[in-house]
Structures are given as C-alpha cells and as structure tokens.
Motif scaffolding. Structure first.
Motif, PDB file in Angstrom:
ATOM      1  N   MET A 255      20.440  40.287  62.299  1.00  0.00           N
ATOM      2  CA  MET A 255      20.361  38.974  62.945  1.00  0.00           C
ATOM      3  C   MET A 255      20.901  37.950  61.960  1.00  0.00           C
ATOM      4  O   MET A 255      20.545  37.944  60.787  1.00  0.00           O
ATOM      5  N   THR A 256      21.765  37.095  62.471  1.00  0.00           N
ATOM      6  CA  THR A 256      22.336  36.003  61.687  1.00  0.00           C
ATOM      7  C   THR A 256      21.866  34.695  62.307  1.00  0.00           C
ATOM      8  O   THR A 256      22.121  34.436  63.487  1.00  0.00           O
ATOM      9  N   LEU A 257      21.163  33.884  61.533  1.00  0.00           N
ATOM     10  CA  LEU A 257      20.640  32.612  61.996  1.00  0.00           C
ATOM     11  C   LEU A 257      21.444  31.501  61.341  1.00  0.00           C
ATOM     12  O   LEU A 257      21.525  31.432  60.111  1.00  0.00           O
ATOM     13  N   MET A 258      22.022  30.619  62.152  1.00  0.00           N
ATOM     14  CA  MET A 258      22.959  29.617  61.651  1.00  0.00           C
ATOM     15  C   MET A 258      22.496  28.205  62.007  1.00  0.00           C
ATOM     16  O   MET A 258      22.401  27.861  63.182  1.00  0.00           O
ATOM     17  N   GLY A 259      22.198  27.391  61.005  1.00  0.00           N
ATOM     18  CA  GLY A 259      21.833  26.004  61.232  1.00  0.00           C
ATOM     19  C   GLY A 259      20.689  25.842  62.205  1.00  0.00           C
ATOM     20  O   GLY A 259      20.717  24.964  63.060  1.00  0.00           O
ATOM     21  N   GLY A 260      19.645  26.673  62.084  1.00  0.00           N
ATOM     22  CA  GLY A 260      18.543  26.661  63.031  1.00  0.00           C
ATOM     23  C   GLY A 260      17.285  26.002  62.481  1.00  0.00           C
ATOM     24  O   GLY A 260      17.021  26.055  61.282  1.00  0.00           O
ATOM     25  N   PRO A 261      16.473  25.408  63.361  1.00  0.00           N
ATOM     26  CA  PRO A 261      15.262  24.687  62.930  1.00  0.00           C
ATOM     27  C   PRO A 261      14.058  25.606  62.767  1.00  0.00           C
ATOM     28  O   PRO A 261      13.031  25.428  63.440  1.00  0.00           O
TER      29      PRO A 261
ATOM     30  N   MET B  74      23.690  36.977  66.731  1.00  0.00           N
ATOM     31  CA  MET B  74      23.951  35.727  66.012  1.00  0.00           C
ATOM     32  C   MET B  74      23.378  34.584  66.816  1.00  0.00           C
ATOM     33  O   MET B  74      23.715  34.412  67.986  1.00  0.00           O
ATOM     34  N   ALA B  75      22.517  33.780  66.201  1.00  0.00           N
ATOM     35  CA  ALA B  75      21.909  32.630  66.874  1.00  0.00           C
ATOM     36  C   ALA B  75      22.410  31.358  66.216  1.00  0.00           C
ATOM     37  O   ALA B  75      22.299  31.200  65.000  1.00  0.00           O
ATOM     38  N   VAL B  76      22.955  30.461  67.021  1.00  0.00           N
ATOM     39  CA  VAL B  76      23.518  29.216  66.510  1.00  0.00           C
ATOM     40  C   VAL B  76      22.583  28.064  66.847  1.00  0.00           C
ATOM     41  O   VAL B  76      22.362  27.740  68.018  1.00  0.00           O
ATOM     42  N   CYS B  77      21.992  27.450  65.842  1.00  0.00           N
ATOM     43  CA  CYS B  77      21.140  26.269  65.980  1.00  0.00           C
ATOM     44  C   CYS B  77      19.861  26.590  66.738  1.00  0.00           C
ATOM     45  O   CYS B  77      19.076  27.447  66.341  1.00  0.00           O
ATOM     46  N   GLN B  78      19.629  25.926  67.863  1.00  0.00           N
ATOM     47  CA  GLN B  78      18.357  25.985  68.600  1.00  0.00           C
ATOM     48  C   GLN B  78      17.832  27.400  68.847  1.00  0.00           C
ATOM     49  O   GLN B  78      16.631  27.657  68.691  1.00  0.00           O
ATOM     50  N   PRO B  79      18.661  28.377  69.247  1.00  0.00           N
ATOM     51  CA  PRO B  79      18.101  29.702  69.549  1.00  0.00           C
ATOM     52  C   PRO B  79      17.632  30.492  68.335  1.00  0.00           C
ATOM     53  O   PRO B  79      17.097  31.593  68.496  1.00  0.00           O
ATOM     54  N   SER B  80      17.812  29.964  67.132  1.00  0.00           N
ATOM     55  CA  SER B  80      17.329  30.684  65.956  1.00  0.00           C
ATOM     56  C   SER B  80      15.840  30.985  66.065  1.00  0.00           C
ATOM     57  O   SER B  80      15.385  32.073  65.685  1.00  0.00           O
ATOM     58  N   VAL B  81      15.062  30.024  66.593  1.00  0.00           N
ATOM     59  CA  VAL B  81      13.617  30.225  66.720  1.00  0.00           C
ATOM     60  C   VAL B  81      13.285  31.298  67.754  1.00  0.00           C
ATOM     61  O   VAL B  81      12.593  32.268  67.429  1.00  0.00           O
ATOM     62  N   PRO B  82      13.736  31.188  69.016  1.00  0.00           N
ATOM     63  CA  PRO B  82      13.386  32.240  69.983  1.00  0.00           C
ATOM     64  C   PRO B  82      13.997  33.597  69.655  1.00  0.00           C
ATOM     65  O   PRO B  82      13.393  34.627  69.973  1.00  0.00           O
ATOM     66  N   VAL B  83      15.176  33.634  69.016  1.00  0.00           N
ATOM     67  CA  VAL B  83      15.758  34.921  68.630  1.00  0.00           C
ATOM     68  C   VAL B  83      14.898  35.593  67.557  1.00  0.00           C
ATOM     69  O   VAL B  83      14.584  36.793  67.646  1.00  0.00           O
ATOM     70  N   LEU B  84      14.494  34.831  66.552  1.00  0.00           N
ATOM     71  CA  LEU B  84      13.630  35.384  65.512  1.00  0.00           C
ATOM     72  C   LEU B  84      12.301  35.838  66.120  1.00  0.00           C
ATOM     73  O   LEU B  84      11.778  36.904  65.777  1.00  0.00           O
TER      74      LEU B  84
END
Length: 430
Positions: free
Chosen positions: A202-208, A174-184
C-alpha cells in the motif's frame, strides 16, 4: 433552499450564456472586420470569460487512448470491471505486445473530496507504461437515487475490501490524499480477519492519517467548529428533478467555493491573464488555462453521512492514530497489519496534508517488518505535486514503481527490475 436557488440561477443564466457564446463567435469570425480590432478582440475575450465562469462543468474524460511501451505506441481502452451504486472501478487495458512480461497490477484509489477521478489523469498516464492500472471512479452523489441507500465511511471501507477481493492478492494499492485513511483502515480490517486477499503493498500519498501533526488551514477549520456547524451550514438536499432528489449531500458547488476562496487572489489573476491572452492572441497560454479550469471547476456532490463521518473521525477526533476508529461496530487495529508493505509519500510544501501527517502511518503500523516499509519526502512540491507534475513523473513515480517491484519480487523470490530508489535524486528517503 440554497441548492434549489443555485440550480434556478444556473438555469436562468442559460439564455445569457447562449447569447454570449453566439456574439463571441460572431466577434471572432475572421470575415467580420470588427474581429480584427482591439475592441472586437476584447469583446470576444470578455464574453468567453463570462460564458466559462457561469457554465456547469461536466465530468471530464480521461482521454488516455494510447501509451508508450518499449518506445512503441500501445492502444489503451477504458473498461469498467467492478461496479456499485457509488463507484466504478475502471481498468485501463493496454494492448500489450506479445511476450511482454506481466507488469504490476495497481489499484489507484482516487479521492472522494469534490473532484472527479480524472484529477489523477496525470498519475494514471505516468503509471501506464509500467503497470496495469485500475482506478476508483466515484459517482456524483446527486446522480444516485435515494433507493440505493446510504454511503458512509463504513461503506467506503467495505467498497475497498470488495475491490481488493475482486482484483486478487497480487494487487498493489495506491491511495491519494483523502482515501489514505479508509484504505489503511480497510487493510487493517482485512488483516484482523486473517484475509488472504490483502494487497502486496500500500502506498499512501499526501493523506491525513494524523492531522494533529503540522495542522493546516483545512485541519484548523475542523477543529474550530463543532460537527453540528458543518451539518447545519454545508449539508443540503438534492433538488428535483435530479436522480438523487432528496438525498442529503455536501454539494460540489459549495466545495468549489471553498477551494476557490482559499486562493481567491490567484484565481482572479489567472482569469485576468486569460482575458489578456485572448486579447493578445496567445492561444497556447489560453488553452492551458482552459485545460486546467475544465478539470478544476468540474465537481461532484458527496453524501452527507460520508462527509460528516470523515470530518468527525479524521479531523476532529483523530480516531485512526488514536486507535479509536470503528468499522461496523468493531475497532480498527492498525497494529494487526503485518503482511502488507507500506510506502508513505509526502510533499515538503503540502498545505492540505501537512508534512508528517502521512508518515504517521509508519508509527501506527509498528508490526510491518522494517524491510517492508519506506518513507519519502519530495522537496519543493505542494499537495498537487505529490501525485502530478514533473516531479511526480521523474522522481516520485519511479520510487513507487521500484518499491512495488521490489516487494513483489521479495514475495516470489524473483529478481527485481526497474530503477532503484537510490538512483532517483531530489527528495528525502527514510
């Protein structure tokens, strides 16, 4: 020099803070007749406001010593299970009752964007009764000696891959906000390599993911300034005698000033109300203020290279959605993701990552089978409400946990357990 001046000012104020605290305690002492007068209470309140607005806030504690499973209290212990110079992975190990069925293993990737991982305390607390939770506990860059080397976006992606290898292929990330990009990006790199240690979901939450969609004030600032502006205006060297002496960083106190100025009127009103609550003897309201600002005002430095690369790649170049993001000199191909289920979660009123920015992950990962993807928009919540608060606890978290269980069950062929997506109202699923 500005960082040095900040440290000098903080040190110079130390005697005044100590004096203010001493007089405050004397003014509150019930044996002091002055403490029972309006003037005495006002003095004590004013001195506490002064002390709290001039102190340095250290890293808060998670403080999650227990959770509740099957309506029974269960002890929880924090254990570091993976460690590198810039990050630890903390496992909230539960003392499970005998015969308890295995719960999903979730790696919660906290933002490296100024605040400590304890910002997700409420997220962890909600997941603990139903999951084995691990969290990335990022290290304040000013506490990492220069001898430990650099830490940039490539390193961040490598850290995520190493964590996933360490935790095994049955993990959910689960990636919260900012780490959505590097996790993906990390999962795309793993899939490109044919790595069998990819997570189940993978769960992406409020990420840019794609900041071209519904750009917010944060996104627009990055678009109006060249990267050289950020390098010249917000990057400073850690002063002596801190362990990270000489390391170029984006200081936490500068980040905090940016956070505060975005909603300066709200913070001024909050401190005025805090003063009035203290004068009126409203202890509960005053304590809520203390709890919030003890967390909000605790900030950490980020390495300059990571910050500048993130601004350039995510907010200026939009490299990931355009298929131009590079990792160690190789292109990151999100179309390679086929084996990891994807859930994206957004807040209807998010003013940090605009509505649609996270959902963009669904578009740039076209080869994930339809039955392995879902999108959810929670109505009436902003950025913080995506991962904390009553709506997260009652509506978002059950959906995440159900998605995790359903996808895990689909891989093993076992029956899914837990609440179904359709049973939770209050948002919009796709």
């Amino acid at each position: 020099m500005f960082y040095q001046f900040y440290e000098f000012t903080h040190a110079a104020l130390a005697p005044w803070r100590a004096a203010a605290d001493s007089v405050r305690l004397a003014s509150k002492n019930p044996l002091n007749p002055y403490s029972h007068t309006p003037a005495g209470r006002a003095m004590a309140a004013g001195l506490e406001v002064f002390e709290r607005t001039t102190r340095r806030y250290g890293k808060p504690e998670f403080g999650l010593d227990t959770t509740e499973i099957a309506e029974r209290p269960v002890e929880v212990q924090e254990r570091i299970v993976w460690s590198k110079p810039f990050c630890n992975v903390v496992h909230f190990k539960r003392d499970l009752p005998s015969g308890h069925a295995p719960d999903p293993k979730i790696l919660l990737v906290a933002p490296m964007s100024g605040h400590y991982a304890t910002l997700l305390r409420g997220t962890v607390e909600r997941l603990l009764p139903e999951a084995e939770v691990y969290i990335t506990d990022w290290i304040d860059a000013r506490m990492v000696p220069l001898s430990e080397g650099r830490f940039d976006l490539d390193d961040y992606i490598d850290y995520i891959i190493e964590m996933l290898h360490d935790l095994g292929p049955d993990v959910h990330v689960m990636a919260v906000c900012q780490p959505s990009v590097p996790v993906l990006a990390a999962i795309a790199v793993m899939e490109q390599r044919g790595d069998r240690q990819v997570p189940l979901t993978m769960t992406l939450m409020g990420g840019p993911i794609d900041t071209r969609i519904n750009p917010t004030g944060v996104n627009e600032l990055a678009q109006t300034k060249p990267i050289e502006w950020f390098e010249n205006n917000v990057i400073m060297a850690v002063p002596w005698p801190l362990p990270g002496f000489g390391r170029p960083v984006y200081p936490g106190f500068l980040q905090l000033s940016g956070f505060m100025t975005m909603n300066l009127d709200r913070h001024m009103i909050a401190h005025k109300d805090f003063f009035l609550h203290l004068v009126d003897g409203d202890g509960d309201s005053a304590e809520k203020h203390r709890d919030f600002y003890d967390e909000y005002l605790a900030v950490m430095d980020m390495t300059a290279e990571f910050y500048l690369q993130t601004v350039q790649a995510v907010f200026i170049d939009h490299a990931l959605p355009k298929g131009e993001l590079m990792h160690r000199g190789q292109p990151v191909d999100t179309t390679a993701i086929r084996n990891v289920a994807l859930l994206t979660v957004e807040g209807e009123r998010d003013d940090i990552s605009g509505l649609g920015q996270t959902q963009a992950a669904q578009t740039i990962c076209p080869n994930i089978p339809q039955e392995m993807r879902a999108h959810y928009v929670q109505d009436t919540v902003g950025h913080y409400g995506v991962f904390n608060g009553s709506r997260f606890r009652k509506q978002i978290a059950p959906r995440i946990l159900d998605f995790v269980r359903t996808q895990a069950a689909a891989r093993t062929g076992s029956a899914s357990s837990g609440p179904k997506l359709a049973s939770v109202a209050g948002g919009k699923s796709a």
